[in-house]
Design a protein around this motif. Structure first.
Motif, short mmCIF file in Angstrom:
data_model
loop_
_atom_site.label_atom_id
_atom_site.label_comp_id
_atom_site.label_asym_id
_atom_site.label_seq_id
_atom_site.Cartn_x
_atom_site.Cartn_y
_atom_site.Cartn_z
N GLN A 129 0.83 -1.21 0.00
CA GLN A 129 0.00 0.00 0.00
C GLN A 129 0.87 1.26 0.00
O GLN A 129 0.58 2.22 -0.72
CB GLN A 129 -0.93 0.01 1.22
N ALA A 130 1.92 1.25 0.80
CA ALA A 130 2.81 2.41 0.86
C ALA A 130 3.53 2.62 -0.47
O ALA A 130 3.66 3.75 -0.95
CB ALA A 130 3.83 2.23 1.99
N LYS A 131 3.97 1.52 -1.09
CA LYS A 131 4.64 1.63 -2.40
C LYS A 131 3.68 2.18 -3.45
O LYS A 131 4.08 3.02 -4.28
CB LYS A 131 5.16 0.25 -2.85
N ILE A 132 2.44 1.73 -3.42
CA ILE A 132 1.45 2.23 -4.38
C ILE A 132 1.24 3.72 -4.19
O ILE A 132 1.18 4.48 -5.16
CB ILE A 132 0.12 1.43 -4.25
N ARG A 133 1.14 4.16 -2.94
CA ARG A 133 0.97 5.59 -2.68
C ARG A 133 2.15 6.39 -3.21
O ARG A 133 1.98 7.46 -3.79
CB ARG A 133 0.77 5.83 -1.19
N LEU A 134 3.35 5.89 -2.97
CA LEU A 134 4.55 6.59 -3.46
C LEU A 134 4.56 6.65 -4.99
O LEU A 134 4.87 7.69 -5.57
CB LEU A 134 5.82 5.90 -2.94
N ARG A 135 4.19 5.55 -5.62
CA ARG A 135 4.18 5.53 -7.09
C ARG A 135 3.10 6.45 -7.65
O ARG A 135 3.28 7.07 -8.71
CB ARG A 135 3.97 4.10 -7.59
N ASN A 136 1.97 6.55 -6.94
CA ASN A 136 0.94 7.48 -7.38
C ASN A 136 1.40 8.93 -7.28
O ASN A 136 1.07 9.75 -8.14
CB ASN A 136 -0.35 7.28 -6.57
N ILE A 137 2.16 9.23 -6.24
CA ILE A 137 2.73 10.58 -6.12
C ILE A 137 3.70 10.83 -7.26
O ILE A 137 3.70 11.90 -7.87
CB ILE A 137 3.41 10.76 -4.75
N ARG A 138 4.52 9.82 -7.56
CA ARG A 138 5.46 9.96 -8.68
C ARG A 138 4.70 10.24 -9.98
O ARG A 138 5.05 11.15 -10.74
CB ARG A 138 6.30 8.69 -8.83
N LYS A 139 3.65 9.48 -10.21
CA LYS A 139 2.85 9.65 -11.42
C LYS A 139 2.24 11.05 -11.47
O LYS A 139 2.28 11.72 -12.51
CB LYS A 139 1.75 8.59 -11.46
N GLU A 140 1.70 11.49 -10.35
CA GLU A 140 1.08 12.82 -10.27
C GLU A 140 2.10 13.92 -10.62
O GLU A 140 1.80 14.82 -11.40
CB GLU A 140 0.55 13.04 -8.85
N TYR A 141 3.30 13.81 -10.06
CA TYR A 141 4.30 14.86 -10.31
C TYR A 141 4.93 14.75 -11.68
O TYR A 141 5.33 15.76 -12.25
CB TYR A 141 5.32 14.91 -9.17
N ASN A 142 5.02 13.56 -12.22
CA ASN A 142 5.48 13.43 -13.60
C ASN A 142 4.50 14.10 -14.56
O ASN A 142 4.90 14.75 -15.53
CB ASN A 142 5.68 11.96 -13.99
N GLN A 143 3.22 13.95 -14.29
CA GLN A 143 2.21 14.61 -15.14
C GLN A 143 2.23 16.12 -14.94
O GLN A 143 2.09 16.88 -15.90
CB GLN A 143 0.82 14.05 -14.84
N THR A 144 2.42 16.54 -13.69
CA THR A 144 2.42 17.98 -13.40
C THR A 144 3.58 18.69 -14.09
O THR A 144 3.39 19.77 -14.66
CB THR A 144 2.50 18.22 -11.87
N ILE A 145 4.75 18.08 -14.08
CA ILE A 145 5.90 18.78 -14.68
C ILE A 145 5.77 18.86 -16.20
O ILE A 145 6.34 19.77 -16.81
CB ILE A 145 7.26 18.15 -14.29
N LYS A 146 5.03 17.95 -16.80
CA LYS A 146 4.81 18.04 -18.26
C LYS A 146 4.14 19.36 -18.63
O LYS A 146 4.44 19.94 -19.67
CB LYS A 146 3.93 16.89 -18.75
N PHE A 147 3.23 19.81 -17.76
CA PHE A 147 2.49 21.03 -18.05
C PHE A 147 3.23 22.28 -17.58
O PHE A 147 3.03 23.36 -18.13
CB PHE A 147 1.10 20.98 -17.40
N LYS A 148 4.10 22.14 -16.60
CA LYS A 148 4.75 23.32 -16.02
C LYS A 148 6.11 23.62 -16.66
O LYS A 148 6.57 24.75 -16.62
CB LYS A 148 4.95 23.12 -14.51
N LEU A 149 6.75 22.59 -17.19
CA LEU A 149 8.09 22.80 -17.75
C LEU A 149 8.07 22.67 -19.27
O LEU A 149 7.52 21.72 -19.81
CB LEU A 149 9.07 21.78 -17.15
N ILE A 150 8.67 23.64 -19.90
CA ILE A 150 8.68 23.65 -21.37
C ILE A 150 9.97 23.05 -21.91
O ILE A 150 9.96 22.26 -22.84
CB ILE A 150 8.51 25.10 -21.90
N ASP A 151 11.08 23.39 -21.31
CA ASP A 151 12.40 22.94 -21.76
C ASP A 151 12.51 21.43 -21.61
O ASP A 151 12.32 20.88 -20.53
CB ASP A 151 13.48 23.65 -20.94
N LYS A 152 12.82 20.74 -22.71
CA LYS A 152 12.89 19.27 -22.73
C LYS A 152 13.98 18.74 -21.81
O LYS A 152 13.80 17.71 -21.16
CB LYS A 152 13.14 18.75 -24.16
N ASP A 153 15.14 19.41 -21.76
CA ASP A 153 16.23 18.95 -20.90
C ASP A 153 15.84 19.00 -19.43
O ASP A 153 16.08 18.05 -18.68
CB ASP A 153 17.49 19.79 -21.13
#
Length: 187
Positions: A129-153
Motif C-alpha cells: 500500500q505504501a509503495k502504491i501511494r509513493l508511485r501514485n505521487i510519482r505519477k502525479e508529479y510526472n504529469q504535473t511537470i509536463k504542463f509546467k516545464l517547457i524545456d525538454k532537458d
C-alpha cells in the motif's frame, strides 16, 4: 529558464513533503505492531472519556515499562482507573489489562508461530500500500511537470530526479519493513 528551475524545485519539494508524510505514517503504523515486546507507543492513540472530554492517556497517567513484556500505567487520580481500563479494552489493539491496586498492568504475550506468519502477511500488505501511494505521487508529479516545464532537458532531468526520489523512499520503507519482520521472526 530560471522560472522553470524554480518551478521544478518547488514541485520537487512538494513531492518530497507528500512522500515524507507517507514514510512517517508507515513508521508510526509499524511502531505500534505488537511483537511480544512491550512498547509504550502502542498506547499513543488511547483516549479516555474524562469529564465529558476525550483526553490522551499520557495526560492523565504515567506509563512505563517494568520489563521487556510488561507496561505499567499509574493514573494520577485513582478514580479514573476503570475509565482507563475501559478505553484500553475498547481500543481494539488486543491488550488485556490487569488491575493491581491503584495501577494497571498490561502483559504482552509471546507470539505464536501462526501469529508471526499473520503479522508478516499483514506487513507485506501495508508495504505494498505504501509503495502504491509513493508511485501514485510519482505519477502525479510526472504529469504535473509536463504542463509546467517547457524545456525538454529540464523536463527529462526532472523526471529522472522524481524517479530517483521515489526509489529512495521505497528503499526507506522496505528497510523499515525488513527490520520489523526480522524482529518478528527472531522473537
Amino acid at each position: 529558464m530560471l522560472i522553470q528551475n524554480q518551478n521544478k524545485e518547488l514541485l520537487l519539494k512538494k513531492m518530497k513533503d507528500k512522500m515524507n508524510k507517507i514514510l512517517n505514517y508507515f513508521k508510526k503504523v509499524f511502531s505500534k505492531i505488537r511483537i511480544g515486546k512491550a512498547n509504550t507507543e502502542i498506547l499513543d492513540d488511547i483516549t479516555v472519556e474524562y469529564y465529558d472530554k476525550k483526553i490522551n492517556l499520557y495526560h492523565i497517567a504515567s506509563i512505563e515499562l517494568t520489563n521487556s513484556n510488561t507496561i505499567l500505567i499509574k493514573p494520577w487520580e485513582p478514580n479514573i482507573l476503570p475509565l482507563i481500563e475501559k478505553s484500553i479494552l475498547k481500543s481494539k489493539i488486543g491488550l488485556v489489562t490487569i488491575p493491581n491496586g491503584n495501577l494497571i498492568q498490561i502483559v504482552i504475550p509471546n507470539l505464536t508461530e501462526e501469529r508471526r506468519k499473520e503479522l508478516i502477511r499483514i506487513n507485506k500488505l501495508k508495504l505494498e500500500q505504501a509503495k502504491i501511494r509513493l508511485r501514485n505521487i510519482r505519477k502525479e508529479y510526472n504529469q504535473t511537470i509536463k504542463f509546467k516545464l517547457i524545456d525538454k532537458d529540464i523536463l527529462n532531468k526532472s523526471k529522472k530526479h522524481i524517479n530517483e526520489v521515489t526509489r529512495e523512499y521505497i528503499c526507506l520503507i522496505e528497510n523499515i519493513f525488513n527490520k520489523k519482520n526480522k524482529e518478528i521472526r527472531n522473537l
